[in-house]
Design a protein around this motif. Structure first.
Motif, PDB file in Angstrom:
ATOM      1  N   GLU A 101       8.363  -5.209   7.399  1.00 13.97           N
ATOM      2  CA  GLU A 101       9.305  -5.400   6.277  1.00 13.97           C
ATOM      3  C   GLU A 101       9.302  -6.860   5.841  1.00 13.97           C
ATOM      4  O   GLU A 101       9.317  -7.173   4.655  1.00 13.97           O
ATOM      5  CB  GLU A 101      10.734  -5.005   6.703  1.00 13.97           C
ATOM      6  CG  GLU A 101      10.933  -3.521   6.927  1.00 13.97           C
ATOM      7  CD  GLU A 101      10.902  -2.711   5.637  1.00 13.97           C
ATOM      8  OE1 GLU A 101      11.014  -3.308   4.560  1.00 13.97           O
ATOM      9  OE2 GLU A 101      10.722  -1.479   5.728  1.00 13.97           O
ATOM     10  N   LEU A 104       6.223  -7.641   3.783  1.00 13.33           N
ATOM     11  CA  LEU A 104       6.325  -7.163   2.392  1.00 13.33           C
ATOM     12  C   LEU A 104       7.176  -8.135   1.587  1.00 13.33           C
ATOM     13  O   LEU A 104       6.830  -8.504   0.466  1.00 13.33           O
ATOM     14  CB  LEU A 104       6.978  -5.775   2.352  1.00 13.33           C
ATOM     15  CG  LEU A 104       6.150  -4.574   2.791  1.00 13.33           C
ATOM     16  CD1 LEU A 104       7.011  -3.308   2.731  1.00 13.33           C
ATOM     17  CD2 LEU A 104       4.905  -4.379   1.937  1.00 13.33           C
ATOM     18  N   ASP A 110       5.392  -4.206  -2.691  1.00 17.29           N
ATOM     19  CA  ASP A 110       5.987  -3.056  -2.005  1.00 17.29           C
ATOM     20  C   ASP A 110       4.948  -2.208  -1.270  1.00 17.29           C
ATOM     21  O   ASP A 110       5.270  -1.187  -0.698  1.00 17.29           O
ATOM     22  CB  ASP A 110       6.876  -2.214  -2.938  1.00 17.29           C
ATOM     23  CG  ASP A 110       6.216  -1.945  -4.272  1.00 17.29           C
ATOM     24  OD1 ASP A 110       4.969  -2.024  -4.312  1.00 17.29           O
ATOM     25  OD2 ASP A 110       6.939  -1.677  -5.245  1.00 17.29           O
ATOM     26  N   TYR A 111       3.689  -2.660  -1.295  1.00 18.85           N
ATOM     27  CA  TYR A 111       2.683  -2.008  -0.436  1.00 18.85           C
ATOM     28  C   TYR A 111       1.527  -2.991  -0.180  1.00 18.85           C
ATOM     29  O   TYR A 111       1.321  -3.934  -0.940  1.00 18.85           O
ATOM     30  CB  TYR A 111       2.136  -0.722  -1.072  1.00 18.85           C
ATOM     31  CG  TYR A 111       1.290  -0.952  -2.313  1.00 18.85           C
ATOM     32  CD1 TYR A 111      -0.096  -1.106  -2.240  1.00 18.85           C
ATOM     33  CD2 TYR A 111       1.882  -1.033  -3.580  1.00 18.85           C
ATOM     34  CE1 TYR A 111      -0.870  -1.317  -3.376  1.00 18.85           C
ATOM     35  CE2 TYR A 111       1.120  -1.241  -4.712  1.00 18.85           C
ATOM     36  CZ  TYR A 111      -0.251  -1.387  -4.612  1.00 18.85           C
ATOM     37  OH  TYR A 111      -1.017  -1.615  -5.730  1.00 18.85           O
ATOM     38  N   ARG A 140       4.183   4.357   7.779  1.00 20.98           N
ATOM     39  CA  ARG A 140       4.226   3.486   6.580  1.00 20.98           C
ATOM     40  C   ARG A 140       3.173   3.934   5.570  1.00 20.98           C
ATOM     41  O   ARG A 140       3.392   3.901   4.380  1.00 20.98           O
ATOM     42  CB  ARG A 140       3.947   2.031   6.978  1.00 20.98           C
ATOM     43  CG  ARG A 140       5.003   1.447   7.899  1.00 20.98           C
ATOM     44  CD  ARG A 140       6.209   1.071   7.105  1.00 20.98           C
ATOM     45  NE  ARG A 140       7.281   0.572   7.946  1.00 20.98           N
ATOM     46  CZ  ARG A 140       8.421   0.088   7.455  1.00 20.98           C
ATOM     47  NH1 ARG A 140       8.623   0.022   6.156  1.00 20.98           N
ATOM     48  NH2 ARG A 140       9.369  -0.322   8.264  1.00 20.98           N
ATOM     49  N   LYS A 141       2.034   4.325   6.091  1.00 25.28           N
ATOM     50  CA  LYS A 141       0.958   4.793   5.193  1.00 25.28           C
ATOM     51  C   LYS A 141       1.413   6.061   4.459  1.00 25.28           C
ATOM     52  O   LYS A 141       1.216   6.200   3.262  1.00 25.28           O
ATOM     53  CB  LYS A 141      -0.312   5.051   6.022  1.00 25.28           C
ATOM     54  CG  LYS A 141      -1.511   5.474   5.190  1.00 25.28           C
ATOM     55  CD  LYS A 141      -2.749   5.581   6.053  1.00 25.28           C
ATOM     56  CE  LYS A 141      -3.792   6.484   5.425  1.00 25.28           C
ATOM     57  NZ  LYS A 141      -4.583   5.905   4.374  1.00 25.28           N
ATOM     58  N   ARG A 143       4.282   6.793   3.645  1.00 25.62           N
ATOM     59  CA  ARG A 143       5.276   6.419   2.616  1.00 25.62           C
ATOM     60  C   ARG A 143       4.653   5.598   1.486  1.00 25.62           C
ATOM     61  O   ARG A 143       5.353   5.091   0.627  1.00 25.62           O
ATOM     62  CB  ARG A 143       6.405   5.613   3.273  1.00 25.62           C
ATOM     63  CG  ARG A 143       7.362   6.511   4.061  1.00 25.62           C
ATOM     64  CD  ARG A 143       8.098   5.772   5.137  1.00 25.62           C
ATOM     65  NE  ARG A 143       8.989   4.748   4.627  1.00 25.62           N
ATOM     66  CZ  ARG A 143       9.730   3.967   5.396  1.00 25.62           C
ATOM     67  NH1 ARG A 143       9.678   4.116   6.712  1.00 25.62           N
ATOM     68  NH2 ARG A 143      10.507   3.055   4.879  1.00 25.62           N
ATOM     69  N   GLN A 145       3.154   2.673   1.775  1.00 24.47           N
ATOM     70  CA  GLN A 145       3.271   1.217   1.926  1.00 24.47           C
ATOM     71  C   GLN A 145       2.002   0.578   2.503  1.00 24.47           C
ATOM     72  O   GLN A 145       1.882  -0.642   2.533  1.00 24.47           O
ATOM     73  CB  GLN A 145       4.475   0.890   2.817  1.00 24.47           C
ATOM     74  CG  GLN A 145       5.792   1.252   2.141  1.00 24.47           C
ATOM     75  CD  GLN A 145       6.969   1.047   3.062  1.00 24.47           C
ATOM     76  OE1 GLN A 145       6.958   1.496   4.217  1.00 24.47           O
ATOM     77  NE2 GLN A 145       7.984   0.348   2.578  1.00 24.47           N
TER      78      GLN A 145
END
Ligand code: SF4
Ligand code: SF4
Length: 380
Positions: A101, A104, A110-111, A140-141, A143, A145
């Motif tokens: 986080e 980012l 945001d990715y 995360r992938k 989602r 990101q």
């Protein structure tokens, strides 16, 4: 600019990638010169470089924010951003997410297009598994990101095989150059990744700039073969000639370096067999100089005793190549007594962080002895 794609990656990645570890610095400081960096990145963008690499610790942990701030001037879909999880800094499982986080936020995105577990080695496998790093990053992938998940690596081929077999990685980053091809078994590492179907991102194609100065004889061999080509271009071409290489990262601090790399990669010519053999002869000459195989990455710093390890090795290596005694003693004196090799108390802390696994205190002793010898010679 040549672009490469691989069956498991749908992207068209520029053969030259912008490494984020060696941005231009403000004179006599360790502060990044942000306008100069922005200018370099603009030139790279205009010439088709679309892969930008950063990591949590680079430039005193400021590199992500600097790079993210500069890239904000370009449409998000016009570049690939690669960042890395500093696995050695994790103390508990939850930190996989908190570091991610934070990264980012630092980059202002945001990715990440490419995300790597940074500097994997045998000693970090247990943390990779017990902190469920892969599963967390895969979440995360899912989602959106992370677009592609991989790892960067410094260890033996056997350890690489183990890491590759643990999870369904999509790419990997290794140190590949014509010195490490044999020295650090990059040949075998490349083969393992190729057999596993993982495209390779190359780091340190010039070994932190060491392979730009091959000494008089080595340089002459390359210049005789191709008078118009730079010595650096041979290193970039060596790495980029490998068909499973997706992108070659270069940490560029000056416009001239970028222009030279652009020239090398814009209409890329792989090394011919004859050129490979000339390069091997130049390497033999370089090895004769006996330089310390330090890349200048500074992961070993800060030394609690104040020793400036990378600068000492850089000064010493310049001397081994040039044989300029006065250059050695003068540069060493300019370091300041408090940063010189004799300050080392052999605590071993630096060696835990050196990706090249250098026996740093031993090398420091070697430098100290040589400086003392040369001083006496100069004094006479
Ligand atoms: S071994 Fe020497 S150089 Fe390395 S951290 Fe300890 S004192 Fe510094
Ligand atoms: S001694 Fe090792 S960690 Fe330190 S700068 Fe050189 S290669 Fe990097």
């Amino acid at each position: 600019m040549e672009k490469r794609t691989f069956t498991n990656l749908k992207e068209s990645v520029s053969l030259l990638g912008f490494g984020g570890m060696r941005f231009p610095l403000i004179k006599d400081t360790t502060e990044v010169d942000i306008p100069a960096t922005a200018e370099l990145i603009d030139l790279a963008m205009k010439n088709g470089v679309n892969y930008y690499d950063t990591a949590y610790p680079y430039h005193g942990e400021k590199a992500e924010e600097i790079l993210g701030g500069i890239l904000k001037n370009y449409p998000r879909e016009s570049f690939y951003l690669a960042d890395k999880l500093p696995i050695w800094m994790l103390e508990k499982e939850e930190e996989v997410d908190s570091y991610f986080e934070e990264q980012l936020r630092r980059c202002g995105v945001d990715y990440f297009d490419f995300y790597l577990v940074h500097s994997m080695n045998g000693g970090r496998i247990s943390k990779l598994e017990s902190f469920k790093v892969y599963d967390k990053l895969m979440a995360r992938k899912e989602r959106g990101q992370i677009r592609y998940l991989g790892f960067s690596f410094h260890d033996s081929p056997e350890v690489l095989e183990e890491i590759v077999s643990l999870h369904s990685w999509e790419f990997a980053q290794i140190q590949l150059n014509y010195l490490d091809w044999e020295l650090q078994h990059a040949d075998r590492q490349y083969q393992i990744l190729e057999e596993a179907g993982l495209p390779v991102i190359v780091m340190e194609p010039l070994r932190g700039g060491s392979l730009v100065n091959l000494g008089e004889k080595g340089t002459q061999l390359l210049k005789d073969a191709s008078p118009d080509l730079s010595i650096a271009s041979w290193g970039i071409r060596f790495a980029a000639s490998k068909p499973n290489v997706l992108c070659v990262l270069s940490g560029m601090s000056e416009k001239a370096q970028l222009e030279d790399n652009l020239e090398t990669t814009k209409e890329f010519q792989p090394l011919s067999e004859q050129e490979e053999s000339i390069l091997q002869s130049a390497l033999v000459e370089y090895k004769k100089a006996g330089a310390i195989p330090c890349t200048g990455c500074r992961y070993c710093m800060e030394c609690p005793s104040g020793v400036d390890i990378p600068r000492i090795f850089a000064i010493y290596n310049a001397y081994r190549i040039s044989h300029h005694s006065f250059g050695l003693t003068n540069s060493y004196w300019m370091l300041g007594e408090e940063h010189q090799a004799h300050r080392c108390v052999e605590c071993g802390q630096c060696m835990e962080h050196c990706p090249q696994k250098l026996t740093i205190p031993e090398y420091l002793k070697e430098v100290h002895a040589e400086v003392e010898r040369v001083k006496k010679e100069v004094d006479h």
